[in-house]
Design an enzyme around this catalytic site. Structure first.
Site, PDB file in Angstrom:
ATOM      1  N   ASP A   8       0.875  -1.147  -0.011  1.00  0.00           N
ATOM      2  CA  ASP A   8      -0.009   0.033  -0.055  1.00  0.00           C
ATOM      3  C   ASP A   8       0.802   1.163   0.082  1.00  0.00           C
ATOM      4  OD1 ASP A   8      -2.108   1.629   0.329  1.00  0.00           O
ATOM      5  OD2 ASP A   8      -1.899   1.654   2.641  1.00  0.00           O
ATOM      6  N   LYS A  15       3.674   0.828   2.934  1.00  0.00           N
ATOM      7  CA  LYS A  15       3.636  -0.328   3.638  1.00  0.00           C
ATOM      8  C   LYS A  15       3.409  -1.417   2.823  1.00  0.00           C
ATOM      9  CE  LYS A  15       0.139   2.107   5.080  1.00  0.00           C
ATOM     10  NZ  LYS A  15      -1.243   2.590   5.645  1.00  0.00           N
ATOM     11  N   TYR A  86     -19.765   4.972 -10.058  1.00  0.00           N
ATOM     12  CA  TYR A  86     -18.325   5.953 -10.238  1.00  0.00           C
ATOM     13  C   TYR A  86     -18.240   6.242 -11.926  1.00  0.00           C
ATOM     14  CZ  TYR A  86     -14.947   9.076  -8.562  1.00  0.00           C
ATOM     15  OH  TYR A  86     -14.229  10.108  -8.171  1.00  0.00           O
ATOM     16  N   ASP A  95      -6.634   3.711  -2.999  1.00  0.00           N
ATOM     17  CA  ASP A  95      -6.849   3.458  -1.718  1.00  0.00           C
ATOM     18  C   ASP A  95      -8.426   3.363  -1.492  1.00  0.00           C
ATOM     19  OD1 ASP A  95      -7.186   5.994  -2.970  1.00  0.00           O
ATOM     20  OD2 ASP A  95      -6.382   6.859  -0.979  1.00  0.00           O
ATOM     21  N   THR A 119      -3.770  12.299   4.042  1.00  0.00           N
ATOM     22  CA  THR A 119      -3.368  13.465   3.732  1.00  0.00           C
ATOM     23  C   THR A 119      -4.356  14.366   3.167  1.00  0.00           C
ATOM     24  OG1 THR A 119      -1.199  12.677   2.741  1.00  0.00           O
ATOM     25  CG2 THR A 119      -1.913  14.662   1.856  1.00  0.00           C
ATOM     26  N   THR A 172      -1.834  31.007  20.512  1.00  0.00           N
ATOM     27  CA  THR A 172      -1.947  30.766  18.923  1.00  0.00           C
ATOM     28  C   THR A 172      -2.025  29.201  18.755  1.00  0.00           C
ATOM     29  OG1 THR A 172      -0.986  32.926  18.589  1.00  0.00           O
ATOM     30  CG2 THR A 172      -1.393  31.407  16.783  1.00  0.00           C
TER      31      THR A 172
END
Length: 240
Positions: A8, A15, A86, A95, A119, A172
């Site tokens: 993957d 990995k 799709y 993924d 991400t 902050t």
């Protein structure tokens, strides 16, 4: 006894997992540009087949290290154990296909939502009649931190914290951490509510490297570990 390798490659990490029958006996991260996979193949000379999912390229670099092994490259046009709702199958990330395959295996013939917090954050549905529908994509934790740092003069680059987020902040850094993590929580809760209004008895899987930051915030969800993805890969490979 032969072994199977599942690989993957994400946007930030690569990995692999080694299967003996249906049992995972080893997992690790690796560098596709080194000879890491070649060493794995030496360690397990009985590897005969493999499957590779990549959203971060580096496919050829991996294949060169696994000469003599039959490796299935996952894509939207490949044979899959579910139907695709799709339009452009070539555009969907592998993924996402792996994630819904794993959910389908864990909860067969049920409606499931898979939320991958990496991400980017992706939302995918696998229905009780085995149809996959892609959902929204939004920026992940680190993309949000980085964008605020990149597009302002004074906001620092922060990292996520597992500490409880606050709406009354004293620095902050706390403001940024709470803003990003709480906003993502509200986003996820909102999408879960919307999907639950459409799909009856919805299972919700939370996966991805950054799901650890939401374990105490999101209720009635199944928080999956890294083996979830590898099981999805093995499920797809067995379907071929």
């Amino acid at each position: 006894m032969s072994h199977i390798i599942a690989i993957d490659i994400g946007n930030t990490r690569a990995k692999y997992a080694i299967f003996k029958n249906d049992e995972i006996i080893e997992t690790a991260t690796f560098n596709p540009y080194n000879n890491d996979l070649k060493e794995v193949v030496k360690k397990y000379p009985t590897i005969t087949r493999g499957i590779l999912s990549s959203v971060g390229g580096k496919i050829e670099e991996c294949l060169k290290q696994m000469e003599g092994i039959e490796v299935f490259i996952l894509s939207g046009s490949a044979p899959l154990p579910f139907k695709m709702g799709y339009n452009d199958k070539e555009q969907i990330g592998s993924d996402r296909l792996v994630a819904v395959a794993a959910a389908m295996m864990e909860k067969p013939k049920q409606n499931s939502l898979v939320i991958d917090i990496g991400t980017c954050i992706t939302y995918d549905i696998i229905t009780s009649d085995d149809t996959h529908y892609g959902g929204p994509i939004s920026p992940g934790i680190r993309l949000r931190f980085k964008s605020m740092n990149d597009y302002t003069d004074k906001l620092p680059l922060c990292s996520p914290s597992k500490e409880e987020n606050k709406i009354i902040c004293s620095s902050t850094e706390e403001c940024l951490q709470s803003g990003v993590l709480m906003a993502i929580s509200f986003e996820i809760e909102g999408f879960i509510k919307m999907y639950s209004n459409i799909y009856k008895d919805l299972n919700v899987f939370i996966i991805g490297g950054d799901n650890i930051f939401f374990e105490n915030q999101l209720k009635n969800c199944i928080f999956a570990d890294s083996k979830f993805t590898f099981k999805g890969l093995k499920f797809i490979l067995d379907y071929q």
